[in-house]
Design a protein around this motif. Structure first.
Motif, PDB file in Angstrom:
ATOM      1  N   ALA A   1       7.330   6.559  -2.742  1.00 28.95           N
ATOM      2  CA  ALA A   1       8.365   6.603  -3.854  1.00 28.95           C
ATOM      3  C   ALA A   1       7.789   8.143  -4.576  1.00 28.95           C
ATOM      4  CB  ALA A   1       8.562   5.849  -4.590  1.00 28.95           C
ATOM      5  N   SER A   2       6.796   8.189  -5.090  1.00 26.25           N
ATOM      6  CA  SER A   2       6.105   9.315  -5.794  1.00 26.25           C
ATOM      7  C   SER A   2       6.343  10.595  -5.221  1.00 26.25           C
ATOM      8  CB  SER A   2       5.077   8.945  -6.491  1.00 26.25           C
ATOM      9  OG  SER A   2       3.935   9.458  -5.946  1.00 26.25           O
ATOM     10  N   ILE A   3       5.947  10.560  -3.865  1.00 32.41           N
ATOM     11  CA  ILE A   3       5.954  11.643  -2.956  1.00 32.41           C
ATOM     12  C   ILE A   3       7.426  12.267  -2.897  1.00 32.41           C
ATOM     13  CG2 ILE A   3       5.674  12.774  -0.841  1.00 32.41           C
ATOM     14  CD1 ILE A   3       3.359  10.958  -0.488  1.00 32.41           C
ATOM     15  N   VAL A   4       8.489  11.363  -2.653  1.00 32.08           N
ATOM     16  CA  VAL A   4       9.866  11.577  -2.877  1.00 32.08           C
ATOM     17  C   VAL A   4      10.475  12.082  -4.308  1.00 32.08           C
ATOM     18  CG1 VAL A   4      12.218  10.559  -2.320  1.00 32.08           C
ATOM     19  CG2 VAL A   4      10.219  10.248  -0.801  1.00 32.08           C
TER      20      VAL A   4
ATOM     21  N   ALA B   1       0.684  -1.187  -0.114  1.00 33.83           N
ATOM     22  CA  ALA B   1       0.157   0.168   0.061  1.00 33.83           C
ATOM     23  C   ALA B   1       0.738   1.378   0.053  1.00 33.83           C
ATOM     24  CB  ALA B   1      -0.973  -0.269   1.215  1.00 33.83           C
ATOM     25  N   TYR B   2       2.135   1.312   0.560  1.00 37.57           N
ATOM     26  CA  TYR B   2       2.571   2.398   0.822  1.00 37.57           C
ATOM     27  C   TYR B   2       3.948   2.656  -0.091  1.00 37.57           C
ATOM     28  CZ  TYR B   2       0.362   4.479   4.565  1.00 37.57           C
ATOM     29  OH  TYR B   2      -0.762   5.326   5.277  1.00 37.57           O
ATOM     30  N   THR B   3       4.710   1.722  -0.389  1.00 43.75           N
ATOM     31  CA  THR B   3       5.745   1.758  -1.434  1.00 43.75           C
ATOM     32  C   THR B   3       5.696   2.984  -2.521  1.00 43.75           C
ATOM     33  OG1 THR B   3       6.352  -0.363  -1.138  1.00 43.75           O
ATOM     34  CG2 THR B   3       7.814   0.593  -2.535  1.00 43.75           C
ATOM     35  N   LEU B   4       4.673   2.748  -3.583  1.00 47.27           N
ATOM     36  CA  LEU B   4       4.727   3.400  -4.507  1.00 47.27           C
ATOM     37  C   LEU B   4       4.055   4.978  -4.437  1.00 47.27           C
ATOM     38  CD1 LEU B   4       3.332   0.954  -7.186  1.00 47.27           C
ATOM     39  CD2 LEU B   4       5.531   2.064  -7.026  1.00 47.27           C
ATOM     40  N   PRO B   5       3.194   5.186  -3.310  1.00 48.23           N
ATOM     41  CA  PRO B   5       3.026   6.331  -2.771  1.00 48.23           C
ATOM     42  C   PRO B   5       4.199   7.231  -2.342  1.00 48.23           C
ATOM     43  CG  PRO B   5       1.327   5.064  -2.107  1.00 48.23           C
ATOM     44  CD  PRO B   5       2.243   4.132  -2.668  1.00 48.23           C
TER      45      PRO B   5
ATOM     46  N   TYR C   1      13.010   3.117 -10.470  1.00 49.22           N
ATOM     47  CA  TYR C   1      12.454   4.063  -9.393  1.00 49.22           C
ATOM     48  C   TYR C   1      13.071   3.438  -8.109  1.00 49.22           C
ATOM     49  CZ  TYR C   1       7.864   6.353  -8.736  1.00 49.22           C
ATOM     50  OH  TYR C   1       6.909   7.488  -8.682  1.00 49.22           O
ATOM     51  N   THR C   2      12.885   2.225  -7.737  1.00 48.93           N
ATOM     52  CA  THR C   2      13.358   1.769  -6.333  1.00 48.93           C
ATOM     53  C   THR C   2      14.900   2.119  -6.196  1.00 48.93           C
ATOM     54  OG1 THR C   2      11.868  -0.019  -6.720  1.00 48.93           O
ATOM     55  CG2 THR C   2      13.093  -0.235  -4.815  1.00 48.93           C
TER      56      THR C   2
END
Ligand code: HAS
Ligand code: CU
Length: 588
Positions: free
Chosen positions: A543-546, A537-541, A570-571
């Motif tokens: 990463a995109s916020i950063v 639930a949290y990795t992509l949000p 990305y990662t």
């Protein structure tokens, strides 16, 4: 049958002291509550508009962080010790977590109360103040003492959890193959949830907010600290609720004269909370820019699944109470309600707490809908919602339970039972006035967290003045109720006669643990799935916020190369940036 203090005198002292700390926080929080209610409803101005935010912060922090968590560590310690029927492994360790939490509370309190001084002293290079509200994310900044206090407090709760796991492991080695006693199972699942959830707030404070407030870094990324806050900020509400559920599942059926309807269902409920409490935090951010709609949609879907354990609870708890009533001779489709022990303040308080929670859960469902949320977000509707949930389901359960716990923990009989009954009823009545009017004014668009929401010259569509009066009236009734609570507690402590307190044992459930598959007790499995769900639930949000805003704000780091990076790129860039920024911070 013996009381808890007879069986475990040394442990009873820790539980008692935790609850006394909770009561002190409750007293301070209540004073702050009435001050700000009367101010913002324009009834009496004891404070200034500027002080309003200090008062609001103190109200929030003392109520939902100090009062709730101090009380719940007491409940959890009691639950583990009494259900495993063994004292703690090392009493010094137990007092150590108590010490961490105490010092943490004091430091945070010093920072908050600095805000009341006209000329606050400078400590560690900045003035004492922490007007950051209980949702302490950037851009609001507090004195370092506030953050250090929170860290110590949270570390205290981590150690408390370790204490309970130690007891459990010691018990396990002596009782291989046995089912975990239900109250201990509830504590352990809740603590695993808490360990996962507090990673968010620990990262937010230790990596960003504290270095920022100490002047070690110049900027932070507000969306990132908000998101990390809500990573913790949703599961924390279940951290408050789970001890209330624990009491509804164990104590309430006993008080009703019956037995818990289903132990397996209770276990399923706690496992569901462990799995689903954390991957939903973004439902507090539906209106935040910088988070893609798809991530919000996932949070909404998870939130709707998260309704299930509470709906199961409503069913199981009511079924257990009905069973109790029928044991007492109650009959008929609804006639059994009359057979319940309504004169018992512990029972009645908890039932009223449950009834109010049905309404609070409903406004929670409204909040959780992505589109309807736009209507209520940041309005007084939301405080209406959480005064029903944490302010009643949790707080009223804790107050009512205190009338049971204090005799258990001191061996003294409760003094002022009828005052106690009036107290819990007044809480219910006060909350009916206050929260109903809050929900309604929220729908008229009255904002929350605003000292003077009456905006001279602006006409609201509905009758806000009438609702304001109800909010102030409700707040006053609640203050009176708290005063009565303290009268009963003090009378009991000072005048209660020793002995004659009924035993603390909890009757066996109607359907016992053996009716559920053993996998339910596999804590490692559930912890593993919970972690996977959080990562999903949290990795992509995150990463995109950063990527958009930089780890430490737009200028705090280089951004992704243009274009649309694939997942691996990305990662790996994300990890590189974390390392690069961390090295920059350390070696600057
Ligand atoms: Fe919430 C905002 C959604 C539950 C607390 N919530 C807040 C905030 C707080 C809070 C403090 O999706 C404000 C944060 C801030 O400052 O911005 N909430 C939910 C949902 C649930 C929920 C879906 N909340 C809680 C609980 C809390 C709590 C529990 C504290 C303890 N909430 C939200 C959302 C927001 C939010 C959005 C963001 C809003 C915004 O825009 O800012 C669910 O867990 C609720 C499920 C509950 C039920 C009710 C079941 C009924 C039961 C009663 C049994 C009856 C009995 C009596 C025992 C489905 C269990 C029987 C009696 C007889 C006589 C028979
Ligand atoms: Cu939430």
């Amino acid at each position: 049958m013996s009381t808890f203090v007879d069986d475990f005198p040394a442990e009873a002292k820790v539980v008692r002291s935790s609850m006394y700390n909770a009561f002190v926080a409750l007293a301070i929080g209540a004073l702050m509550g009435i001050l700000q209610t009367l101010y913002r409803t324009d009834v009496f101005h004891f404070i200034s508009a500027e002080q309003y935010y200090t008062v609001l912060t103190a109200h929030g922090v003392f109520m939902v962080i100090s009062f709730t968590i101090w009380f719940l560590v007491g409940v959890f310690a009691w639950a583990v010790i009494s259900s495993l029927d063994r004292g703690v492994e090392d009493l010094r360790f137990t007092w150590a977590w108590f010490g961490f939490m105490t010092v943490g509370t004091l430091l945070a309190a010093i920072a908050i109360f600095g805000g009341f001084m006209s000329d606050p002293p400078e400590v560690l290079g900045s003035e004492l103040s922490a007007d950051v509200l209980f949702t302490f994310y950037a851009p609001l900044e507090a004195h370092p003492f506030f953050y250090i206090g929170l860290v110590l407090f949270v570390v205290g709760t981590w150690l408390a959890g370790a204490d309970w796991f130690r007891s459990y492991l010691a018990w396990r080695s002596e009782n291989p193959g046995e089912r975990i006693p239900l109250p201990t199972f509830m504590v352990l699942t809740t603590m695993i949830m808490w360990y996962i959830a507090t990673l968010g707030v620990a990262t937010s404070i230790l990596v960003f907010l504290l270095p920022w407030s100490l002047g070690l870094v110049d900027t932070v990324n507000p969306t990132l600290t908000r998101t990390l806050f809500w990573f913790f900020g949703h599961p924390v509400v279940y951290f408050w609720l789970m001890p209330a559920y624990l009491l509804w599942y164990t104590l309430l059926p006993k008080l009703a004269g019956g037995r818990l309807f289903s132990d397996p269902l209770a276990r399923v409920v706690f496992v569901l909370f462990l799995l689903l409490s954390t991957p939903v935090g973004i439902h507090h951010q539906y209106l935040d820019p910088g988070i893609a709609e798809g991530f919000k949609f996932i949070a909404m879907t998870n939130t709707m699944f998260l309704l299930l354990p509470s709906l199961l609870t409503a069913f199981t708890v009511v079924a257990s109470i009905e069973h109790g009533a029928r044991q007492r001779g109650g009959e008929g489709r609804l006639g059994w309600l009359k057979a319940l022990p309504w004169k018992d303040p512990v029972f009645t308080g908890m039932i009223f707490a449950g009834l109010m929670f049905a309404a609070g859960g409903f406004s929670g469902m409204v909040n959780a809908g992505m589109n309807i949320n736009y209507l209520v977000h940041n309005t007084l509707w939301v405080p209406g919602h959480f005064h029903l949930t944490v302010g009643t389901a949790v707080a009223l359960t804790f107050m009512a339970a205190s009338y049971w716990f204090i005799p258990q923990l001191t061996g003294k009989q409760l003094v002022g039972r009828s005052i106690a009954l009036v107290q819990v009823v007044l809480w219910f009545v006060g909350m009916v006035f206050m929260t109903n009017a809050m929900h309604r004014t929220g729908m008229l668009g009255v904002p929350r967290r605003t000292a003077e929401p009456w905006y001279d010259g602006f006409e609201y569509a509905g009758n806000v003045a009438e609702h304001n009066f109800q909010i102030a009236l409700g707040g006053t009734i609640l203050t009176l109720s708290i005063l009565l609570f303290f009268v009963v507690i003090l009378l009991t402590l000072l005048r209660g006669s020793k002995g004659g307190v009924e035993g603390s044992s909890i009757p066996e459930p109607l359907s016992g643990p053996d009716h559920s598959p053993a996998v339910i007790d596999n804590l490692k499995l559930w912890a593993g799935i919970a972690i996977v769900l959080v990562i999903m639930a949290y990795t992509l949000p995150l990463a995109s916020i950063v990527e958009r805003g930089g780890l430490f704000g737009p200028d705090g780091m280089r951004s992704f190369p243009s274009g649309n990076p694939g997942f691996l790129e990305y990662t790996s860039l994300f990890v590189q940036m974390v390392i690069q920024n961390a090295t920059e911070v350390i070696f600057r």
